[in-house]
Motif scaffolding. Structure first.
Motif, short mmCIF file in Angstrom:
data_model
loop_
_atom_site.label_atom_id
_atom_site.label_comp_id
_atom_site.label_asym_id
_atom_site.label_seq_id
_atom_site.Cartn_x
_atom_site.Cartn_y
_atom_site.Cartn_z
N THR A 10 0.83 -1.20 0.00
CA THR A 10 0.00 0.00 0.00
C THR A 10 0.87 1.25 0.00
O THR A 10 0.54 2.25 -0.65
CB THR A 10 -0.93 0.01 1.23
N ILE A 11 1.99 1.21 0.71
CA ILE A 11 2.90 2.37 0.75
C ILE A 11 3.64 2.53 -0.56
O ILE A 11 3.65 3.61 -1.16
CB ILE A 11 3.90 2.20 1.92
N ILE A 12 4.26 1.46 -1.06
CA ILE A 12 5.11 1.61 -2.24
C ILE A 12 4.30 1.79 -3.51
O ILE A 12 4.82 2.32 -4.51
CB ILE A 12 6.10 0.43 -2.37
N TRP A 245 8.41 7.48 2.59
CA TRP A 245 7.91 6.12 2.35
C TRP A 245 8.70 5.08 3.14
O TRP A 245 8.12 4.16 3.71
CB TRP A 245 7.94 5.81 0.86
N ILE A 246 10.01 5.22 3.18
CA ILE A 246 10.81 4.25 3.96
C ILE A 246 10.53 4.41 5.45
O ILE A 246 10.45 3.42 6.18
CB ILE A 246 12.31 4.42 3.65
N ALA A 247 10.32 5.65 5.91
CA ALA A 247 9.95 5.86 7.31
C ALA A 247 8.62 5.19 7.62
O ALA A 247 8.45 4.58 8.69
CB ALA A 247 9.89 7.36 7.61
N GLN A 248 7.67 5.28 6.70
CA GLN A 248 6.38 4.63 6.90
C GLN A 248 6.53 3.11 6.92
O GLN A 248 5.87 2.42 7.72
CB GLN A 248 5.41 5.05 5.79
N ILE A 249 7.39 2.59 6.07
CA ILE A 249 7.64 1.14 6.07
C ILE A 249 8.24 0.72 7.41
O ILE A 249 7.86 -0.31 7.99
CB ILE A 249 8.57 0.76 4.90
#
Length: 266
Positions: A10-12, A245-249
């Protein structure tokens, strides 16, 4: 880890960027992979295998961490780090240079260490470690070489494998693996995987950044056991988006493995 995969996708899926992701729990064998062997520009992730080769040569008695190197004006380069700002007649030990290379990603320190260990020796170590998509082809800030196609590369699978070798003390004698883990755990660049995590949460990791590229990877130490994570992003339209995005992951991984916000069903 199907639910975790859904949250990460969903993020990527918000971007047209290229992604390479590996999440591995050594204790259980669980693994989540997205484009694990795709090669990316390595950026500063290449500094991890450089560190491993420096430690290998130290263990072999070829060099000493207490050896001193001169940080001359000829070797100083820009980008990340502090050595370009310090006095011109500076000398530093190999241990200090490795520390700066890892915890603040100093490019001048990295180039000194590449010259010390030798690029062929570093690439031989990479091959011996089984890192099939990883190669050191240029020194830091050598953009002419990069434009000529001599770009350092790696993959999510390679970096995850290397972090696991260090964690398991399987690539060098334990004292050197412990030293590398200590350096990685003192990482001061915390704008990606750990950005949304509690300050006290322990992880040992290394980041990488180039125009259009954002990476982070390492070991997250959960109470139930460690988790090896590598997230590589390339072809980003804007680097700040990759950071977020990486922070959200990182937050999704943390929630999945340590909180009750995400169910643990497979």
């Amino acid at each position: 880890m199907d639910l975790l995969r859904q949250h990460i996708e969903t993020i990527i899926d918000q971007s047209s960027a290229s992604w390479g992701i590996v999440i591995h729990r050594p204790a259980t064998g669980q693994k989540l992979e997205i484009n694990p062997v795709q090669a990316f520009p390595a950026a500063s992730m290449i500094k991890v295998p450089i560190m491993v080769e420096i430690m290998r040569q130290t263990a072999a008695g070829i060099i000493s961490l207490d050896d001193s190197l001169a940080v001359t004006s000829q070797v100083r380069v820009g980008g990340a780090g502090v050595l370009t700002e310090l006095r011109p007649d500076l000398t530093m030990t190999v241990r200090e240079l490795v520390t700066l290379m890892i915890i603040i990603s100093d490019n001048t320190a990295t180039n000194l260490l590449i010259d010390l260990a030798g690029m062929p020796a570093i690439n031989a170590a990479i091959t011996n470690l089984g890192l099939n998509s990883t190669s050191l082809k240029r020194r830091m800030m050598d953009f002419a070489a990069a434009q000529a196609g001599e770009e350092n590369t790696t993959s999510a699978a390679d970096m995850a494998a290397l972090f696991e070798l260090i964690r398991a003390k399987a690539c060098l004698p334990p004292v050197y693996c412990d030293l590398m883990l200590d350096l990685l755990s003192r990482q001061q660049v915390r704008d990606k995987l750990p950005f949304y995590l509690p300050e006290e949460f322990k992880l040992a990791h290394k980041t990488g950044t180039l125009p259009g590229v954002e990476h982070d990877g390492g070991i997250l130490f959960f109470p139930a056991g460690p988790c090896v994570v590598t997230v590589l992003a390339g072809n980003l339209a804007a680097n700040y988006q990759g950071l977020q995005w990486i922070a959200q992951i990182g937050k999704v991984i943390y929630d999945y493995f340590s909180l009750t916000k995400l169910p643990k069903g497979e």
